[in-house]
Design a protein around this motif. Structure first.
Motif, short mmCIF file in Angstrom:
data_model
loop_
_atom_site.label_atom_id
_atom_site.label_comp_id
_atom_site.label_asym_id
_atom_site.label_seq_id
_atom_site.Cartn_x
_atom_site.Cartn_y
_atom_site.Cartn_z
N ASP A 172 0.86 -1.17 0.00
CA ASP A 172 0.00 0.00 0.00
C ASP A 172 0.90 1.23 0.00
O ASP A 172 2.06 1.16 0.41
N ASP A 206 -4.36 -9.41 -2.37
CA ASP A 206 -3.77 -8.10 -2.63
C ASP A 206 -3.34 -8.02 -4.10
O ASP A 206 -2.49 -8.78 -4.55
N ARG A 317 -6.22 2.67 6.16
CA ARG A 317 -6.57 1.24 6.10
C ARG A 317 -6.48 0.60 7.48
O ARG A 317 -7.28 -0.27 7.83
#
Length: 429
Positions: A172, A206, A317
């Motif tokens: 991320d 992911d 997140r």
């Protein structure tokens, strides 16, 4: 015989590494500023000397390990160079040390610390295991077989390591003071993947990790049925979360973990996959049910009629995951988020995302931004975030008594700065 001297020994990684060397029979000391940190309690319990910073600390027969927070102009680092002493940065030394073990790096934008702690807990119940966790916990064994450690992507520090295995939890965009884009982060993880020697355990849910190339096998885990290891039939009750594990569509075993939320299931699944890959019997892995968690990750206590939680969440997140855990564990209580943004660069980059994630709580309080010494605040203030969250309130350190209004609720103090001082002030009210 050398003494290992840690410049900045109270840092979480440095403290953990100092404990590991001490446990392995080495002579250890360190220096830092005199402000008290939560990491020094265990150092003091092990009688590891902690000195105030001074160039006079640097003498012959030292091996100096310098924390990454300190520049080359630090007085102790300069003194070590002048004396010609062996001098390592934290990540450089760790890269050398882990070659003595079957090493397992745990990396990812989120979930590193919790996953490292869980894996260390399981393996320690099976074989001698040394481990380094990002909450400041370190344990060493002179005859350790495994070395489990948290590998941080910030400034590409994890490229100092060539581990046998790597668990990759997710990719991320974070650390906008260093990384320029999500693509820049992906490139760093890709470079790390090429350095792994035996196998990679990666979250197949992911999208970024699906693209990772490697010279070793990549085993995917997740909730989607396309993964090699899949968690299915997930259910929650007062004991935690229970789920079935399927390995390449074949039932493997059923596990219960004390945490709540899909991110905890994924963390556990990565540990199960690594252990299965290493040939550890499936029933031995059930030690995951006894895991008590790591410091500052959903650390909860009862305070009068409230549940008070301390959590390191500092990215949108992570905030979402923490609020989800609270709502699943305490479905009949209001969830009150008390959030302190960490660094102006991160706050500016994720301003709208922070607002969106905090709106999942029933009530929101905001504390002033915790800035880094390396950055300018610009014109950004906590008011910019408050404007994006309807009915949110600013919280001052001397006004925490307002939180008493939320009786029979869950209060979550979140942030990577010094949010604990707000919790401590409230508990003293």
């Amino acid at each position: 015989m050398t003494t290992y001297h840690f410049v900045g020994i109270k840092g979480t990684g440095m403290s953990a590494l100092a404990q590991i060397l001490h446990d392995a029979g080495e002579t250890v000391q360190g220096s830092d500023i005199e402000k008290r940190f939560f990491t020094q309690e265990v150092l003091e319990a092990k009688n590891i000397p902690i000195l105030p910073f001074s160039k006079e600390n640097i003498k012959d027969n030292l091996t100096v390990i310098a924390g990454n927070a300190f520049g080359d102009d630090h007085e102790e680092i300069k003194a070590a160079e002048e004396l010609g002493l062996p001098l390592f940065r934290y990540h450089e030394f760790l890269g050398e040390w882990l070659q003595n073990y079957t090493s397992i790096a745990v990396t990812g934008a989120h979930g590193k610390t919790s996953t490292t702690g869980l894996l260390a807990h399981v393996l320690s119940n099976i074989k001698p295991t040394s481990f380094l966790i990002g909450d400041g916990t370190g344990v060493g064994h002179e005859d350790g077989e495994y070395f489990v450690f948290e590998a941080c992507e910030y400034r590409r520090h994890f490229l100092a390591y060539e581990p046998d295995y790597a668990i990759m939890t997710n990719i991320d965009f974070d650390h906008p003071d260093y990384f320029t884009s999500l693509e820049d982060v992906v490139d760093a993880f890709q470079e790390m993947a090429y350095q792994v020697k035996k196998g990679i355990i990666a979250c197949g849910d992911d999208d970024q990790l699906q693209e990772i190339q490697a010279k070793v096998p990549v085993v995917y885990y997740g909730l989607d049925d396309s993964n090699d290891f899949q968690a299915s039939n997930i259910s929650e009750d007062e004991n935690g979360t229970t789920f079935d594990v399927f390995v390449r569509n074949t039932y493997y075993n059923t596990y219960t973990i004390p945490g709540y939320g899909n991110h905890h299931v994924l963390n556990a699944l990565s540990v199960i996959a690594l252990c299965q890959y290493e040939g550890i019997p499936s029933d031995d892995i059930k030690h995951i049910s006894e895991f008590k968690g790591v410091k500052r990750r959903f650390t909860e206590k009862k305070h009068n009629d409230q549940i008070v939680i301390d959590d390191y969440a500092h990215h949108p997140r992570e905030i979402l995951a923490t609020i989800e855990s609270a709502k699943k564990k305490y479905p009949k209580k209001d969830v009150v988020a008390i959030f302190q943004p960490h660094t102006y660069t991160r706050t500016r980059m994720f301003l709208q995302e922070f607002a969106d994630s905090l709106k999942e709580a029933d009530f929101v309080y905001l504390c002033d931004i915790f800035g880094s010494a390396r950055e300018e605040s610009g014109n950004l203030s906590i008011n910019d975030l408050q404007e994006k969250i309807e009915a949110s309130r600013l919280l001052e350190l001397d006004e925490t008594a307002v939180l008493k209004e939320h009786g029979d609720s869950v209060l979550i103090f979140m942030g990577a700065g010094d949010i604990q001082k707000f919790q401590e002030a409230y508990e003293k009210e």
